[in-house]
Motif scaffolding. Structure first.
Motif, PDB file in Angstrom:
ATOM      1  N   LEU B   9       0.966  -1.100  -0.040  1.00 50.42           N
ATOM      2  CA  LEU B   9       0.051   0.073  -0.212  1.00 50.42           C
ATOM      3  C   LEU B   9       0.971   1.171  -0.110  1.00 50.42           C
ATOM      4  O   LEU B   9       2.243   1.265   0.260  1.00 50.42           O
ATOM      5  N   HIS B 119       5.030  -4.520   3.875  1.00 52.54           N
ATOM      6  CA  HIS B 119       3.806  -4.080   4.665  1.00 52.54           C
ATOM      7  C   HIS B 119       4.360  -3.176   5.915  1.00 52.54           C
ATOM      8  O   HIS B 119       5.253  -3.412   6.513  1.00 52.54           O
ATOM      9  N   THR B 121       2.307  -0.513   9.130  1.00 54.90           N
ATOM     10  CA  THR B 121       1.000  -0.257   9.502  1.00 54.90           C
ATOM     11  C   THR B 121       0.533   1.032   9.194  1.00 54.90           C
ATOM     12  O   THR B 121       1.283   1.961   8.561  1.00 54.90           O
ATOM     13  N   PRO B 122      -0.907   1.336   9.011  1.00 53.60           N
ATOM     14  CA  PRO B 122      -1.497   2.472   8.496  1.00 53.60           C
ATOM     15  C   PRO B 122      -0.840   3.615   9.081  1.00 53.60           C
ATOM     16  O   PRO B 122      -0.649   4.674   8.497  1.00 53.60           O
ATOM     17  N   ARG B 125       2.507   4.083   7.628  1.00 56.33           N
ATOM     18  CA  ARG B 125       2.679   4.695   6.230  1.00 56.33           C
ATOM     19  C   ARG B 125       1.943   6.003   5.932  1.00 56.33           C
ATOM     20  O   ARG B 125       2.564   6.693   5.214  1.00 56.33           O
ATOM     21  N   GLY B 157      -5.264  -6.016  -1.600  1.00 53.53           N
ATOM     22  CA  GLY B 157      -5.130  -6.808  -0.416  1.00 53.53           C
ATOM     23  C   GLY B 157      -4.872  -8.237  -0.762  1.00 53.53           C
ATOM     24  O   GLY B 157      -4.299  -9.188   0.006  1.00 53.53           O
ATOM     25  N   ASP B 158      -5.717  -8.747  -1.620  1.00 53.79           N
ATOM     26  CA  ASP B 158      -5.674 -10.166  -2.066  1.00 53.79           C
ATOM     27  C   ASP B 158      -3.969 -10.336  -2.519  1.00 53.79           C
ATOM     28  O   ASP B 158      -3.592 -11.771  -2.140  1.00 53.79           O
ATOM     29  N   ILE B 160      -1.258  -8.746  -1.363  1.00 57.58           N
ATOM     30  CA  ILE B 160      -0.567  -8.918  -0.522  1.00 57.58           C
ATOM     31  C   ILE B 160      -0.653 -10.114   0.366  1.00 57.58           C
ATOM     32  O   ILE B 160       0.110 -10.653   0.975  1.00 57.58           O
ATOM     33  N   ALA B 161      -1.943 -10.457   0.577  1.00 50.47           N
ATOM     34  CA  ALA B 161      -2.338 -11.590   1.664  1.00 50.47           C
ATOM     35  C   ALA B 161      -1.702 -13.009   1.110  1.00 50.47           C
ATOM     36  O   ALA B 161      -1.402 -13.817   1.725  1.00 50.47           O
ATOM     37  N   THR B 162      -1.585 -13.214  -0.178  1.00 48.30           N
ATOM     38  CA  THR B 162      -1.052 -14.372  -1.060  1.00 48.30           C
ATOM     39  C   THR B 162       0.057 -14.209  -1.374  1.00 48.30           C
ATOM     40  O   THR B 162       0.393 -15.107  -2.344  1.00 48.30           O
ATOM     41  N   ALA B 163       1.045 -13.272  -0.880  1.00 46.05           N
ATOM     42  CA  ALA B 163       2.503 -13.130  -1.702  1.00 46.05           C
ATOM     43  C   ALA B 163       3.267 -14.246  -0.888  1.00 46.05           C
ATOM     44  O   ALA B 163       3.021 -14.739   0.018  1.00 46.05           O
ATOM     45  N   ASP B 164       4.273 -14.238  -2.076  1.00 49.11           N
ATOM     46  CA  ASP B 164       5.292 -15.285  -1.834  1.00 49.11           C
ATOM     47  C   ASP B 164       6.348 -14.898  -0.523  1.00 49.11           C
ATOM     48  O   ASP B 164       6.747 -15.688   0.025  1.00 49.11           O
ATOM     49  N   TYR B 165       6.570 -13.404  -0.597  1.00 49.38           N
ATOM     50  CA  TYR B 165       7.263 -13.039   0.616  1.00 49.38           C
ATOM     51  C   TYR B 165       6.575 -12.001   1.370  1.00 49.38           C
ATOM     52  O   TYR B 165       6.070 -10.961   0.617  1.00 49.38           O
ATOM     53  N   MET B 166       6.791 -11.869   2.726  1.00 54.69           N
ATOM     54  CA  MET B 166       6.219 -10.781   3.253  1.00 54.69           C
ATOM     55  C   MET B 166       7.195 -10.023   4.182  1.00 54.69           C
ATOM     56  O   MET B 166       7.977 -10.791   5.051  1.00 54.69           O
ATOM     57  N   VAL B 168       8.228  -6.905   6.457  1.00 51.37           N
ATOM     58  CA  VAL B 168       7.639  -5.985   7.226  1.00 51.37           C
ATOM     59  C   VAL B 168       8.533  -4.787   7.563  1.00 51.37           C
ATOM     60  O   VAL B 168       9.839  -4.807   7.614  1.00 51.37           O
TER      61      VAL B 168
END
Lengths: 194, 194
Positions: B9, B119, B121-122, B125, B157-158, B160-166, B168
């Motif tokens: 985001l 990612h 936090t709002p 960001r 959002g979809d 992000i939620a299904t990403a291969d790497y997250m 933070v």
């Protein structure tokens, strides 16, 4: 009163987060239980029931039932506290948030509401779901993807993307537990100060 | 050929990820540039242009233009390699993925395609967006939330939620850079082995 919501796609590790909370004596309300209890009564799978409940009572039914439960728990806790038997901070966990509408309801009802998202890669989640034997977890990739899509349709991706905490759960549960314990202890401290 | 997509985001730190890639000599194609170039021509904001471009050329226009760009880059690279001047692994980055449809296009066109989600936090960001002075970043909370909603409507959002790497990104850019460098170096190694 502080409420922490937990979100994550199937197999990401939401229940590990709840377990950490329980160990810290934080009462946990599982949104899935509302659905699972109703599903058992009607002899449906949880997935089917999640869709059906919303069709029958509207988008917000599960969230609303959870709000009532948390408020009831808090009332009882206050009573116990008045009798001098309880001085823990008033903090609760709601596990299994699926949609931004649910977040809205919780924000409306609980002044201090935060979301923890648990993320694991689709590959890791599939492996975990395969290992489980809950009735609504099939071992096939196609079923796994179908379930993911159903959750995403509820808007769970939006909830994950805008979460207040993002915890990554690729390694052993131990690591996740320690990270979550840190977050919750910190939130409990902030709560007792306020 | 391997392609790494980056999603997140506004204010999450996507451009930091691109910068790390550039430092590793991974060519970066920014989806936002397709939009920004077109917006400049038409004297619109990037946000307005993102919506308009999709209205005019369909959901997939930006992704399709990026596919062409990456394929062209790879062709040139192969030519250079044939002349013996280049032996780097064939790995590319596409920054700024917004929707699951775009992911589908990339998966269809690139056999080995993975997504890194960033990612924050709002709260974090919003602070970052306020500090920036790009034309499409307003300092108001309402504008920030409006932008978030627009991105979420694309389905980010979809993705992000299904990403291969997250990854933070709450702390200093240095930490994010080191995590991303590890991921990319690993991916580059896997590529040269294959």
């Amino acid at each position: 009163m502080k409420v922490i919501g937990v979100t994550g796609l199937p197999g990401s590790g939401k229940s590990v987060v709840s377990r950490v909370a329980k160990n810290l004596k934080i009462p946990v309300v599982r949104m899935g239980d509302v659905i699972r209890n109703e599903a058992k009564k009607r002899n449906l799978t949880s997935g089917e029931m999640a869709v059906k409940l919303r069709e029958e009572y509207g988008e917000f039914v599960v969230a609303e039932r959870c709000v009532s439960t948390v408020k009831r728990l808090d009332k009882n806790r206050k009573k116990a506290k008045d009798k001098g038997s309880n001085s823990r901070p008033r903090i609760y966990m709601i596990e299994g948030i699926r949609s931004p509408y649910e977040v809205e309801i919780f924000e409306k009802n609980f002044r201090d509401f935060k979301v923890i998202a648990v993320h694991s890669t689709p590959k890791t989640r599939f492996k975990r779901v395969q290992k489980r034997n809950r009735a609504d977890d099939s071992g096939k990739v196609s079923e796994f993807q179908r379930r993911d899509k159903r959750e995403l349709k509820f808007g769970i991706g939006d909830v994950i993307a805008t979460a207040d905490y993002m915890v990554v759960n690729e390694g052993p549960a131990k690591k996740l537990k320690s990270v979550v314990r840190g977050i919750l202890k910190n939130e409990m401290q902030n709560d007792s100060q306020s």
